[in-house]
Design a protein around this motif. Structure first.
Motif, PDB file in Angstrom:
ATOM      1  N   THR A   2      18.381  63.067  35.339  1.00  0.00           N
ATOM      2  CA  THR A   2      19.183  63.542  36.467  1.00  0.00           C
ATOM      3  C   THR A   2      20.551  62.877  36.465  1.00  0.00           C
ATOM      4  N   ARG A  21      22.223  61.528  33.896  1.00  0.00           N
ATOM      5  CA  ARG A  21      23.045  62.017  32.781  1.00  0.00           C
ATOM      6  C   ARG A  21      23.573  63.418  33.051  1.00  0.00           C
ATOM      7  N   SER A  22      22.725  64.302  33.578  1.00  0.00           N
ATOM      8  CA  SER A  22      23.183  65.678  33.830  1.00  0.00           C
ATOM      9  C   SER A  22      24.207  65.723  34.951  1.00  0.00           C
TER      10      SER A  22
END
Length: 155
Positions: free
Chosen positions: A112, A114-115
């Motif tokens: 989550t 990183r995105s």
């Protein structure tokens, strides 16, 4: 978060997002927003059960994405000014490397994070994440300026 609660929140968020993007509220838009929100939430729940990468709700990720959305108008104004000033010459921009802690574990919280970071960086019209390689992030920027944030939450 239970599946029913996740479905309800996703339906509500997606319906409200549709209404905001539609620009007006009428009976047709309300029903279309509700139907679209429910269908998209059903799709999200189905994918969350079968996906290899799972995400976990985290407030810092939501704040990062909301900050990115809030900076879009200012970034669009900067790009417009840059394009107007450059005249017939296209601005080249620059490619910068910035540290980005990848976190080798494959937890839902790290996926989550990183995105949300990649979405936040790529949402503005004046920059775009090109490559995420190890603990480095390659970003193309039209306007000059140092990368901000820290290694875990760059912006």
């Amino acid at each position: 978060m239970t599946a029913v609660r996740m479905f309800a929140v996703a339906s509500l968020v997606l319906s409200v997002a549709y209404w905001l993007l539609a620009g007006r509220l009428s009976g047709d838009e309300i029903s279309l927003g509700i139907c679209g929100g429910v269908l998209a939430a059903l799709w999200a729940v189905a994918l969350s059960r079968t996906a290899d990468i799972r995400f976990r709700f985290e407030w810092k990720a939501v704040v990062t994405v909301l900050e990115a959305v809030a900076t879009v108008p200012a970034a669009a104004a900067r790009v417009t000014c840059l394009l107007v000033r450059s005249g017939r010459h296209r601005p080249r921009g620059s490619v910068v490397q910035q540290p980005f802690e990848h976190a080798r574990d494959h937890s839902a919280a790290e996926a989550t994070r990183r995105s949300a970071v990649l979405l936040g960086i790529s949402l503005a019209p004046d920059r775009f994440a090109l490559l995420h390689d190890g603990d480095r992030l390659t970003v193309h920027r039209l306007a000059a300026g140092p990368p901000g944030g820290d290694e875990r939450w760059p912006n």
